[in-house]
Design a protein around this motif. Structure first.
Motif, mmCIF file in Angstrom:
data_model
loop_
_atom_site.group_PDB
_atom_site.id
_atom_site.type_symbol
_atom_site.label_atom_id
_atom_site.label_comp_id
_atom_site.label_asym_id
_atom_site.label_seq_id
_atom_site.Cartn_x
_atom_site.Cartn_y
_atom_site.Cartn_z
ATOM 1 N N GLY A 160 29.142 31.893 84.094
ATOM 2 C CA GLY A 160 27.780 31.487 83.765
ATOM 3 C C GLY A 160 27.562 31.119 82.313
ATOM 4 O O GLY A 160 26.493 30.634 81.956
ATOM 5 N N VAL A 161 28.553 31.342 81.466
ATOM 6 C CA VAL A 161 28.413 30.980 80.045
ATOM 7 C C VAL A 161 28.434 29.466 79.889
ATOM 8 O O VAL A 161 27.634 28.896 79.143
ATOM 9 N N LEU A 162 29.332 28.806 80.606
ATOM 10 C CA LEU A 162 29.423 27.345 80.539
ATOM 11 C C LEU A 162 28.527 26.739 81.616
ATOM 12 O O LEU A 162 28.537 27.203 82.762
ATOM 13 N N ALA A 163 27.805 25.706 81.248
ATOM 14 C CA ALA A 163 27.040 24.962 82.252
ATOM 15 C C ALA A 163 28.036 24.290 83.204
ATOM 16 O O ALA A 163 29.175 23.989 82.818
ATOM 17 N N GLU A 164 27.623 24.068 84.432
ATOM 18 C CA GLU A 164 28.535 23.510 85.434
ATOM 19 C C GLU A 164 29.158 22.187 84.981
ATOM 20 O O GLU A 164 30.357 21.973 85.150
ATOM 21 N N GLU A 165 28.379 21.298 84.398
ATOM 22 C CA GLU A 165 28.921 20.014 83.940
ATOM 23 C C GLU A 165 29.944 20.217 82.821
ATOM 24 O O GLU A 165 30.971 19.557 82.782
ATOM 25 N N GLU A 166 29.661 21.140 81.923
ATOM 26 C CA GLU A 166 30.610 21.435 80.842
ATOM 27 C C GLU A 166 31.912 21.999 81.421
ATOM 28 O O GLU A 166 33.012 21.636 80.995
ATOM 29 N N ARG A 167 31.807 22.876 82.405
ATOM 30 C CA ARG A 167 32.987 23.443 83.061
ATOM 31 C C ARG A 167 33.821 22.343 83.708
ATOM 32 O O ARG A 167 35.040 22.301 83.581
ATOM 33 N N ARG A 168 33.147 21.404 84.387
ATOM 34 C CA ARG A 168 33.864 20.281 85.008
ATOM 35 C C ARG A 168 34.562 19.422 83.964
ATOM 36 O O ARG A 168 35.677 18.957 84.182
ATOM 37 N N GLU A 169 33.897 19.177 82.834
ATOM 38 C CA GLU A 169 34.507 18.392 81.752
ATOM 39 C C GLU A 169 35.769 19.063 81.227
ATOM 40 O O GLU A 169 36.781 18.400 80.988
ATOM 41 N N VAL A 170 35.712 20.366 81.048
ATOM 42 C CA VAL A 170 36.874 21.104 80.563
ATOM 43 C C VAL A 170 38.017 20.987 81.568
ATOM 44 O O VAL A 170 39.171 20.752 81.192
ATOM 45 N N LEU A 171 37.713 21.116 82.849
ATOM 46 C CA LEU A 171 38.751 21.016 83.880
ATOM 47 C C LEU A 171 39.343 19.605 83.951
ATOM 48 O O LEU A 171 40.551 19.452 84.137
ATOM 49 N N ARG A 172 38.504 18.592 83.763
ATOM 50 C CA ARG A 172 39.026 17.209 83.712
ATOM 51 C C ARG A 172 39.959 17.038 82.523
ATOM 52 O O ARG A 172 41.033 16.442 82.633
ATOM 53 N N ALA A 173 39.548 17.552 81.375
ATOM 54 C CA ALA A 173 40.381 17.463 80.172
ATOM 55 C C ALA A 173 41.703 18.210 80.383
ATOM 56 O O ALA A 173 42.766 17.732 79.972
ATOM 57 N N PHE A 174 41.633 19.342 81.035
ATOM 58 C CA PHE A 174 42.850 20.105 81.314
ATOM 59 C C PHE A 174 43.796 19.297 82.204
ATOM 60 O O PHE A 174 44.991 19.202 81.919
ATOM 61 N N ARG A 175 43.268 18.708 83.270
ATOM 62 C CA ARG A 175 44.115 17.916 84.174
ATOM 63 C C ARG A 175 44.757 16.745 83.426
ATOM 64 O O ARG A 175 45.952 16.475 83.585
ATOM 65 N N SER A 176 43.985 16.077 82.589
ATOM 66 C CA SER A 176 44.533 14.957 81.801
ATOM 67 C C SER A 176 45.642 15.446 80.876
ATOM 68 O O SER A 176 46.690 14.809 80.763
ATOM 69 N N HIS A 177 45.390 16.555 80.217
ATOM 70 C CA HIS A 177 46.390 17.120 79.318
ATOM 71 C C HIS A 177 47.672 17.463 80.075
ATOM 72 O O HIS A 177 48.781 17.160 79.609
ATOM 73 N N GLU A 178 47.536 18.088 81.237
ATOM 74 C CA GLU A 178 48.704 18.483 82.030
ATOM 75 C C GLU A 178 49.470 17.254 82.511
ATOM 76 O O GLU A 178 50.706 17.254 82.516
ATOM 77 N N GLU A 179 48.751 16.205 82.917
ATOM 78 C CA GLU A 179 49.416 14.980 83.356
ATOM 79 C C GLU A 179 50.200 14.336 82.218
ATOM 80 O O GLU A 179 51.328 13.893 82.407
ATOM 81 N N LEU A 180 49.602 14.288 81.031
ATOM 82 C CA LEU A 180 50.299 13.743 79.858
ATOM 83 C C LEU A 180 51.527 14.583 79.532
ATOM 84 O O LEU A 180 52.600 14.054 79.245
ATOM 85 N N LYS A 181 51.358 15.887 79.571
ATOM 86 C CA LYS A 181 52.461 16.794 79.261
ATOM 87 C C LYS A 181 53.588 16.637 80.282
ATOM 88 O O LYS A 181 54.758 16.592 79.920
ATOM 89 N N ASP A 182 53.232 16.563 81.559
ATOM 90 C CA ASP A 182 54.231 16.399 82.611
ATOM 91 C C ASP A 182 54.946 15.060 82.490
ATOM 92 O O ASP A 182 56.140 14.976 82.745
ATOM 93 N N GLY A 183 54.221 14.030 82.064
ATOM 94 C CA GLY A 183 54.827 12.713 81.888
ATOM 95 C C GLY A 183 55.765 12.638 80.714
ATOM 96 O O GLY A 183 56.708 11.845 80.689
ATOM 97 N N SER A 184 55.570 13.487 79.710
ATOM 98 C CA SER A 184 56.415 13.449 78.520
ATOM 99 C C SER A 184 57.581 14.418 78.609
ATOM 100 O O SER A 184 58.424 14.455 77.722
ATOM 101 N N SER A 185 57.636 15.226 79.666
ATOM 102 C CA SER A 185 58.731 16.212 79.797
ATOM 103 C C SER A 185 60.010 15.554 80.196
ATOM 104 O O SER A 185 60.116 14.636 80.896
#
Length: 166
Positions: A141-166
């Motif tokens: 409840g600390v993060l608003a739902e939209e903010e939580r979704r943004e963080v999760l999108r950023a995480f997925r993008s980061h993981e995809e970039l990281k996986d692509g560079s491995s």
């Protein structure tokens, strides 16, 4: 012989937490220690047992979310801590007092009572116990739902970039 023991400062550095949090853990009996005069010494094996292997994807995702919580904590500490305390109080009413949940709730209470610095350390540490605690986080409840979704999108993008560079 001295290599078997760590100071509270050394233990804190190894665990990625504050020295005061280590002292609090010792006082609560969560971390074994001995007293030598006015100083605490912690068995190295106790500290090493709490240091976790590389983080799983779920643990990394939780870390990303809790980094966002840290931002909220930095900008509005009283409100964030109040939300966490309210969540803990509500959860105590529905969880058995003798189970693992009760242990996590009590540990989170101790961390919250230790202050913003101890909370910040736990939110961002990759030490094993912090990773476990974040799986039972009182910061819902600390993060608003939209903010939580943004963080999760950023995480997925980061993981995809990281996986692509491995």
């Amino acid at each position: 012989m001295e290599r078997q023991w760590m100071t509270t400062g050394q233990a804190a550095q190894a665990l990625g937490t504050s020295r005061q949090h280590v002292v609090n853990m010792c006082e609560r009996g969560d971390l074994a220690c001995v007293r030598r005069g006015s100083h605490r010494r912690i068995p190295r094996s106790e500290v090493e047992a709490r240091i976790a292997p590389p983080l799983t994807r779920e643990a990394r995702k939780s870390l990303w979310l809790h980094r966002a919580v840290l931002g909220a904590l930095a900008s509005r500490p009283e409100a964030v801590l109040a939300t966490a305390r309210a969540n803990l109080s509500a959860w105590k009413l529905v969880h058995r007092g003798d189970g693992m949940s009760a242990q996590y709730l009590a540990e989170w209470e101790g961390i919250l009572d230790s202050g913003v610095d101890a909370v910040a350390q736990t939110l961002t540490s990759t030490a094993g116990r912090s990773v476990e605690l974040r799986q039972n986080s009182p910061f819902a409840g600390v993060l608003a739902e939209e903010e939580r979704r943004e963080v999760l999108r950023a995480f997925r993008s980061h993981e995809e970039l990281k996986d692509g560079s491995s």
